[in-house]
Write a protein that holds these residues in place. Structure first.
Motif, PDB file in Angstrom:
ATOM      1  N   VAL A 164       0.656  -1.279  -0.059  1.00 17.02           N
ATOM      2  CA  VAL A 164       0.103   0.182  -0.165  1.00 17.02           C
ATOM      3  C   VAL A 164       0.754   1.376  -0.001  1.00 17.02           C
ATOM      4  N   ALA A 165       1.756   1.227   0.791  1.00 15.56           N
ATOM      5  CA  ALA A 165       2.819   2.614   0.840  1.00 15.56           C
ATOM      6  C   ALA A 165       3.367   2.735  -0.247  1.00 15.56           C
ATOM      7  N   GLY A 166       3.797   1.708  -1.027  1.00 19.87           N
ATOM      8  CA  GLY A 166       4.380   1.820  -2.484  1.00 19.87           C
ATOM      9  C   GLY A 166       3.384   2.504  -3.488  1.00 19.87           C
ATOM     10  N   GLN A 167       2.019   2.613  -3.191  1.00 19.91           N
ATOM     11  CA  GLN A 167       1.185   3.326  -4.151  1.00 19.91           C
ATOM     12  C   GLN A 167       0.796   4.810  -3.907  1.00 19.91           C
ATOM     13  N   LEU A 168       1.697   5.130  -2.754  1.00 24.70           N
ATOM     14  CA  LEU A 168       2.016   6.474  -2.530  1.00 24.70           C
ATOM     15  C   LEU A 168       3.081   7.172  -2.974  1.00 24.70           C
ATOM     16  N   THR A 169       3.335   8.290  -3.657  1.00 24.29           N
ATOM     17  CA  THR A 169       4.376   8.932  -4.250  1.00 24.29           C
ATOM     18  C   THR A 169       4.976   9.622  -3.076  1.00 24.29           C
ATOM     19  N   ASP A 170       6.080  10.097  -3.018  1.00 24.41           N
ATOM     20  CA  ASP A 170       6.858  10.919  -2.272  1.00 24.41           C
ATOM     21  C   ASP A 170       6.065  12.181  -1.807  1.00 24.41           C
ATOM     22  N   ASP A 171       5.384  12.702  -2.834  1.00 25.17           N
ATOM     23  CA  ASP A 171       4.725  14.043  -2.458  1.00 25.17           C
ATOM     24  C   ASP A 171       3.365  13.662  -1.609  1.00 25.17           C
ATOM     25  N   ASP A 172       3.111  12.397  -1.588  1.00 21.18           N
ATOM     26  CA  ASP A 172       1.996  12.313  -0.558  1.00 21.18           C
ATOM     27  C   ASP A 172       2.389  11.942   0.795  1.00 21.18           C
ATOM     28  N   ALA A 173       3.698  11.786   1.114  1.00 26.30           N
ATOM     29  CA  ALA A 173       4.438  12.024   2.402  1.00 26.30           C
ATOM     30  C   ALA A 173       3.855  10.338   3.068  1.00 26.30           C
ATOM     31  N   PRO A 174       4.451   9.275   2.572  1.00 27.16           N
ATOM     32  CA  PRO A 174       3.526   8.194   3.033  1.00 27.16           C
ATOM     33  C   PRO A 174       4.084   7.830   4.304  1.00 27.16           C
ATOM     34  N   GLU A 175       5.163   8.348   4.940  1.00 30.84           N
ATOM     35  CA  GLU A 175       5.334   7.979   6.258  1.00 30.84           C
ATOM     36  C   GLU A 175       4.123   8.761   6.903  1.00 30.84           C
ATOM     37  N   GLU A 176       3.937   9.935   6.673  1.00 34.03           N
ATOM     38  CA  GLU A 176       3.003  10.798   7.412  1.00 34.03           C
ATOM     39  C   GLU A 176       1.460   9.794   7.301  1.00 34.03           C
ATOM     40  N   VAL A 177       1.001   9.318   6.243  1.00 40.18           N
ATOM     41  CA  VAL A 177      -0.102   8.722   6.007  1.00 40.18           C
ATOM     42  C   VAL A 177      -0.081   7.512   7.133  1.00 40.18           C
ATOM     43  N   VAL A 178       0.890   6.745   7.286  1.00 41.41           N
ATOM     44  CA  VAL A 178       1.120   5.652   8.014  1.00 41.41           C
ATOM     45  C   VAL A 178       0.779   6.043   9.614  1.00 41.41           C
ATOM     46  N   SER A 179       1.567   7.122   9.895  1.00 44.73           N
ATOM     47  CA  SER A 179       1.652   7.702  11.157  1.00 44.73           C
ATOM     48  C   SER A 179       0.244   8.297  11.561  1.00 44.73           C
ATOM     49  N   ARG A 180      -0.618   9.011  10.516  1.00 45.17           N
ATOM     50  CA  ARG A 180      -1.814   9.497  10.946  1.00 45.17           C
ATOM     51  C   ARG A 180      -2.903   8.265  11.224  1.00 45.17           C
ATOM     52  N   LEU A 181      -2.679   6.994  10.711  1.00 46.91           N
ATOM     53  CA  LEU A 181      -3.452   5.918  10.896  1.00 46.91           C
ATOM     54  C   LEU A 181      -3.184   5.289  12.165  1.00 46.91           C
ATOM     55  N   LEU A 182      -1.930   5.305  12.404  1.00 50.84           N
ATOM     56  CA  LEU A 182      -1.488   4.692  13.830  1.00 50.84           C
ATOM     57  C   LEU A 182      -1.889   5.572  15.026  1.00 50.84           C
ATOM     58  N   GLU A 183      -1.513   6.842  14.840  1.00 51.75           N
ATOM     59  CA  GLU A 183      -1.784   7.761  16.043  1.00 51.75           C
ATOM     60  C   GLU A 183      -2.945   7.476  16.933  1.00 51.75           C
TER      61      GLU A 183
END
Length: 275
Positions: A164-183
């Motif tokens: 899933v993270a691979g479907q996010l570009t760097d402009d999507d800030a994938p680390e932040e997406v994962v962090s927002r789901l985990l928070e």
């Protein structure tokens, strides 16, 4: 969105990752354009179907660990794709019938199939429950809001993010997406993540050819970058490793990938209690 509307929104003129993945796993829920894209991947990288099967095997092993060893009974499977064999809810509920699973995907064909999957779902906590959220992975607020209809976010949840993270570009800030789901997830929750890596030249060429015509491109990244998605979490042994090497089943016929030609890495990690 109704089932009729979901089918009406399906674009059969460009390949879609969920349908291509379904083709690679031997499924029938794909169109000519998806089979063409999948065949291109296989021509340039013949092991691609094996990579897909290896990831499904990792999902099974990870869910088994979470249910039997970590005591997890709630799963949020983001980017779940089309139902095949040994889906998250099937594995979890076979081991713990009270397990509750929410799938998330944005492909209309997945939504259409989810209607059939959910037809027999129950809200009886002793028997478990299965639900589906039609959303893009970037829309983390909507995902969490809708997942809370089925999951108790004050209790540990396993966040599943396979390819899933691979479907996010760097402009999507994938680390932040994962962090927002985990928070907002409770301490004791786990992240289960696997993605393709850019260390295999044949795979890099195959994915570049796929991206040239795909509706959703895929980003191969350094293994170290993927390991960074687990920052701040407590890794479950053996850590972030090539996918076949994460707690392989003895005699399951999953040979390790050769050093230097690793195609994907994965890991499972636990969210600690606040300091």
């Amino acid at each position: 969105m109704s089932q009729h509307d979901a089918w009406a929104e399906i674009d059969t003129t460009v390949p879609h990752s969920a349908r291509v993945w379904n083709f690679l796993l031997g499924g029938s829920d794909n169109f000519d354009v998806d089979r063409e894209a999948g065949s291109t991947l296989l021509r340039l990288f013949p092991d691609f179907a094996a990579v897909a099967r290896t990831q499904r095997a990792f999902l099974i092993r990870a869910v088994r660990h979470l249910v039997l060893e970590a005591g997890i009974r709630q799963f949020l499977d983001v980017g779940s794709g089309l139902p095949t064999a040994d889906n998250t809810h099937e594995v979890a509920q076979a081991l713990a019938p009270g397990s509750r699973v929410v799938y998330v995907d944005h492909d209309p064909i997945v939504l259409a199939h989810a209607r059939a999957l959910l037809a027999g779902a129950t809200e009886d906590a002793t028997e478990g429950a299965t639900d589906y959220v039609h959303a893009d992975v970037r829309d983390t607020g909507l995902i969490l809001e809708q997942a809370a209809r089925t999951l108790d976010l004050s209790q540990p949840v396993a966040l599943m993010m396979l390819s899933v993270a691979g479907q996010l570009t760097d402009d999507d800030a994938p680390e932040e997406v994962v962090s927002r789901l985990l928070e907002p997830l409770a301490p004791g929750s786990h992240l289960v993540l696997s993605d393709g890596v850019n260390t295999n030249p044949a795979l890099v060429e195959a994915v570049a050819a796929y991206n040239a015509n795909a509706a959703n491109t895929y980003q191969l990244r350094d293994p170290e970058r993927i390991a960074g998605f687990f920052a701040g979490l407590e890794p479950v042994e053996p850590g972030v490793v090539p996918t076949p090497l994460w707690r392989p089943d003895a005699g399951a016929g999953e040979p390790p990938e050769a050093t230097g030609v690793v195609s994907a890495v994965c890991g499972v990690a636990r969210k600690p209690a606040p300091a």
